[in-house]
Design an enzyme around this catalytic site. Structure first.
Site, PDB file in Angstrom:
ATOM      1  N   GLU A 275       0.828  -1.221   0.000  1.00  0.00           N
ATOM      2  CA  GLU A 275       0.000   0.000   0.000  1.00  0.00           C
ATOM      3  C   GLU A 275       0.856   1.262   0.000  1.00  0.00           C
ATOM      4  O   GLU A 275       0.792   2.062   0.933  1.00  0.00           O
ATOM      5  CB  GLU A 275      -0.871   0.022   1.261  1.00  0.00           C
ATOM      6  CG  GLU A 275      -1.754  -1.182   1.474  1.00  0.00           C
ATOM      7  CD  GLU A 275      -2.371  -1.211   2.876  1.00  0.00           C
ATOM      8  OE1 GLU A 275      -1.937  -0.451   3.768  1.00  0.00           O
ATOM      9  OE2 GLU A 275      -3.299  -2.014   3.078  1.00  0.00           O
ATOM     10  N   PRO A 276       1.674   1.476  -1.007  1.00  0.00           N
ATOM     11  CA  PRO A 276       2.479   2.706  -0.997  1.00  0.00           C
ATOM     12  C   PRO A 276       1.635   3.932  -1.364  1.00  0.00           C
ATOM     13  O   PRO A 276       0.765   3.857  -2.230  1.00  0.00           O
ATOM     14  CB  PRO A 276       3.516   2.443  -2.094  1.00  0.00           C
ATOM     15  CG  PRO A 276       2.881   1.451  -3.010  1.00  0.00           C
ATOM     16  CD  PRO A 276       1.897   0.660  -2.213  1.00  0.00           C
ATOM     17  N   ARG A 278       3.074   7.647  -0.379  1.00  0.00           N
ATOM     18  CA  ARG A 278       4.042   8.729  -0.562  1.00  0.00           C
ATOM     19  C   ARG A 278       4.987   8.461  -1.731  1.00  0.00           C
ATOM     20  O   ARG A 278       5.277   9.358  -2.512  1.00  0.00           O
ATOM     21  CB  ARG A 278       4.858   8.881   0.723  1.00  0.00           C
ATOM     22  CG  ARG A 278       5.747  10.093   0.758  1.00  0.00           C
ATOM     23  CD  ARG A 278       6.702  10.041   1.940  1.00  0.00           C
ATOM     24  NE  ARG A 278       6.072   9.756   3.192  1.00  0.00           N
ATOM     25  CZ  ARG A 278       5.645  10.678   4.061  1.00  0.00           C
ATOM     26  NH1 ARG A 278       5.803  11.956   3.784  1.00  0.00           N
ATOM     27  NH2 ARG A 278       5.083  10.329   5.191  1.00  0.00           N
ATOM     28  N   ARG A 314       2.639  20.215   6.017  1.00  0.00           N
ATOM     29  CA  ARG A 314       3.667  19.278   6.484  1.00  0.00           C
ATOM     30  C   ARG A 314       4.796  19.946   7.286  1.00  0.00           C
ATOM     31  O   ARG A 314       5.197  19.416   8.317  1.00  0.00           O
ATOM     32  CB  ARG A 314       4.228  18.457   5.322  1.00  0.00           C
ATOM     33  CG  ARG A 314       3.153  17.644   4.576  1.00  0.00           C
ATOM     34  CD  ARG A 314       3.734  16.588   3.652  1.00  0.00           C
ATOM     35  NE  ARG A 314       4.371  15.544   4.421  1.00  0.00           N
ATOM     36  CZ  ARG A 314       5.661  15.452   4.608  1.00  0.00           C
ATOM     37  NH1 ARG A 314       6.477  16.318   4.042  1.00  0.00           N
ATOM     38  NH2 ARG A 314       6.150  14.500   5.365  1.00  0.00           N
ATOM     39  N   TYR A 318       4.925  18.405  10.903  1.00  0.00           N
ATOM     40  CA  TYR A 318       5.946  17.364  11.142  1.00  0.00           C
ATOM     41  C   TYR A 318       7.363  17.918  11.043  1.00  0.00           C
ATOM     42  O   TYR A 318       8.306  17.142  10.871  1.00  0.00           O
ATOM     43  CB  TYR A 318       5.834  16.243  10.097  1.00  0.00           C
ATOM     44  CG  TYR A 318       4.449  15.740   9.803  1.00  0.00           C
ATOM     45  CD1 TYR A 318       3.774  14.934  10.718  1.00  0.00           C
ATOM     46  CD2 TYR A 318       3.823  16.051   8.601  1.00  0.00           C
ATOM     47  CE1 TYR A 318       2.510  14.456  10.432  1.00  0.00           C
ATOM     48  CE2 TYR A 318       2.559  15.574   8.311  1.00  0.00           C
ATOM     49  CZ  TYR A 318       1.904  14.782   9.231  1.00  0.00           C
ATOM     50  OH  TYR A 318       0.663  14.310   8.926  1.00  0.00           O
ATOM     51  N   CYS A 346      -1.841  34.114   9.951  1.00  0.00           N
ATOM     52  CA  CYS A 346      -1.489  34.873  11.159  1.00  0.00           C
ATOM     53  C   CYS A 346      -1.067  33.984  12.314  1.00  0.00           C
ATOM     54  O   CYS A 346      -1.727  33.955  13.355  1.00  0.00           O
ATOM     55  CB  CYS A 346      -2.671  35.737  11.551  1.00  0.00           C
ATOM     56  SG  CYS A 346      -3.099  36.836  10.212  1.00  0.00           S
ATOM     57  N   GLU A 347      -0.047  33.198  12.126  1.00  0.00           N
ATOM     58  CA  GLU A 347       0.612  32.535  13.242  1.00  0.00           C
ATOM     59  C   GLU A 347       2.034  32.177  12.849  1.00  0.00           C
ATOM     60  O   GLU A 347       2.314  31.933  11.682  1.00  0.00           O
ATOM     61  CB  GLU A 347      -0.158  31.312  13.753  1.00  0.00           C
ATOM     62  CG  GLU A 347      -0.644  30.320  12.757  1.00  0.00           C
ATOM     63  CD  GLU A 347      -1.426  29.213  13.461  1.00  0.00           C
ATOM     64  OE1 GLU A 347      -0.811  28.444  14.200  1.00  0.00           O
ATOM     65  OE2 GLU A 347      -2.658  29.131  13.263  1.00  0.00           O
ATOM     66  N   TYR A 375       0.335  13.998   0.586  1.00  0.00           N
ATOM     67  CA  TYR A 375      -0.065  14.649   1.840  1.00  0.00           C
ATOM     68  C   TYR A 375       0.056  16.174   1.736  1.00  0.00           C
ATOM     69  O   TYR A 375       0.366  16.850   2.713  1.00  0.00           O
ATOM     70  CB  TYR A 375       0.745  14.081   3.024  1.00  0.00           C
ATOM     71  CG  TYR A 375       0.685  12.571   3.091  1.00  0.00           C
ATOM     72  CD1 TYR A 375      -0.503  11.931   3.406  1.00  0.00           C
ATOM     73  CD2 TYR A 375       1.795  11.782   2.799  1.00  0.00           C
ATOM     74  CE1 TYR A 375      -0.581  10.540   3.431  1.00  0.00           C
ATOM     75  CE2 TYR A 375       1.729  10.396   2.828  1.00  0.00           C
ATOM     76  CZ  TYR A 375       0.534   9.781   3.144  1.00  0.00           C
ATOM     77  OH  TYR A 375       0.464   8.403   3.164  1.00  0.00           O
TER      78      TYR A 375
END
Ligand code: LLP
Length: 421
Positions: A275-276, A278, A314, A318, A346-347, A375
């Site tokens: 099940e690849p 990425r 991402r 991460y 705004c962060e 992703y």
């Protein structure tokens, strides 16, 4: 390898200049390469050559209908984790017998949907799910094919948020309890036990954890067969990592992974599924964005671009690294600049890179985030009321918008105001 290369001083997606797409759809946007998607699918398919196998693309990585159809036409199955993904796979023309259903929280409604529409197998993750699946299948007068996902308690050595094969993670049943759970499943008339499932995590850059996990699956296959179960299919999950940087530390190749599968499991005579996600979609996509301002701060320069954390989460989520390159090819040997590359949200978390060395770029120029195909778009949101950005698919010298940018009215009109207001 991918098909995003400089040619005549400009970045191309296959045979289309990225700047031409930007003119047509505006920025920011995602662009995918058909040739790269297919190349990566075939790398896996070929790596398992000689084994009875099916590559089930983990469509959570990028689930646009056009991407699914491209892969399905090449012979891919799909790994789905929700009723929505199941519907998307069917809508793209994937037959039920090429769809596997993974996930820890399948609802009875999702199970019914898949049993009605056809399913290759459910990868079951818990005893309560076994009970619901059995009851649902019986109520529908059918039998559900299942594998049971075992948790091999292996350290995948990846980011904590995407490791799934340790006993502290919510996934699968502990391999130490496998025999009793298989016995339970085999006693239920609504289920047909056909195999074992395992998935230990994502962005694995070393084959050793796979080897450990697959050895445990091989042992378990023998034990379960001795207990009288028919184990004829092994679903080995996804997780092989991709190179996000262009240094020499490239992760192992699908061909090495395939050799490992054959070495550890080939003797069992099972049908193999992988099940690849990425590795198929990651380097097949760019996010392209325009520089709004170059702002000089204290001791640092900020590149403020029109893409933001809501478009590509991402790095914020991460601490992921994405290579960011100018769309106009830099002059060889040109001096590097150092930027903090940030979006307009705004962060402070809306930061793609800190103190990144790259060729200097000016306001109005385009930059491309490499390795953004997996992703990326699927994890985007409309935070800060920034409409979802469009997706474009390139095939040789053609390109097509495969998801258009919604208008501001469309975004706002999804809300409804109660009549008392
Ligand atoms: N199979 C199962 C059961 C999975 O949970 C996953 C990914 C895959 C296959 C595909 O794994 P891949 O080949 O793509 O590594 N959003 C994170 C990644 C989450 C992965 C979740 N499960 C990221 O952006 O890094």
């Amino acid at each position: 390898m991918d098909h995003f290369l400089y040619r005549d001083g400009a970045l191309y997606a296959e045979d289309v200049p990225v700047s031409e797409i930007a003119k047509a759809v505006g920025t920011p946007f995602y662009v995918y390469s058909t040739a790269t998607l297919l190349r990566h699918f075939h790398l896996f398919d070929d790596a398992l050559d000689g084994l009875d196998h099916l590559v089930c693309y983990a469509m959570k990585a990028a689930s646009n209908q056009a991407i699914l159809k491209t892969l399905a036409q090449a012979g891919a199955g799909m790994d789905v984790v929700s009723g929505g993904e199941y519907r998307r796979a069917k809508a793209a023309g994937v037959p039920g017998d090429r769809i596997v259903f993974s996930g820890v929280g399948k609802t009875a409604a999702e199970i019914r949907l898949a049993l009605e529409g056809g399913i290759r197998q459910f990868n079951v993750e818990s005893e309560p799910e076994i009970e619901v699946l059995n009851a649902t299948a019986l109520a529908m007068g059918t039998v559900a094919p299942i594998t049971i996902r075992v948790n091999p308690d292996v350290d995948a050595k990846t980011h904590a948020k995407i490791a799934t094969g340790k006993s502290e993670n919510k996934f699968g049943i502990p391999i130490s309890r496998a025999r009793e759970v298989y016995a339970l499943a085999a006693s239920l008339p609504g289920l047909e036990v056909i195999g074992i499932d395992v998935h230990i995590g994502s962005q694995l850059t070393d084959l050793a954890p796979f080897e450990l996990a697959y050895q445990k699956v091989a042992e378990l296959t023998e034990v379960l067969r001795a207990d009288g179960h028919t184990i004829r299919r092994l679903d080995l999950g996804g997780g092989l990592g991709i190179p996000y940087t262009r240094d020499n530390q490239a992760p192992p190749l699908p061909v090495d992974y395939g050799a490992l599968v054959k070495r550890t499991l080939g003797h069992l005579g099972c049908e193999i599924e992988i099940e690849p996600g990425r590795l198929i979609a990651g380097n097949a996509g760019l996010m392209v964005s325009e520089v709004i301002y170059v702002k000089s701060g204290e001791g640092r320069d900020f590149l403020i671009i029109d893409g933001a954390m809501n478009d590509l989460i991402r790095p914020a989520m991460y601490e992921a690294y994405h290579d960011i390159i100018p769309v106009v090819e830099p002059v060889p040997g040109a001096e590097q600049a150092t930027y903090d590359i940030v979006g307009p949200v705004c962060e402070s978390g809306d930061t793609f890179a800190k103190q990144r060395n790259m060729p200097p770029v000016a306001a109005g120029e385009l930059v491309a985030f490499r390795s953004a195909g997996a992703y990326g778009a699927v994890m985007s949101s409309e935070y800060n009321s920034r409409p979802l950005i469009p997706e474009v698919l390139v095939n040789k010298d053609q390109f097509a918008v495969i998801r258009r940018r919604p208008t501001f009215d469309e975004m706002i009109n999804r809300d409804t105001i109660p009549e008392w207001l």
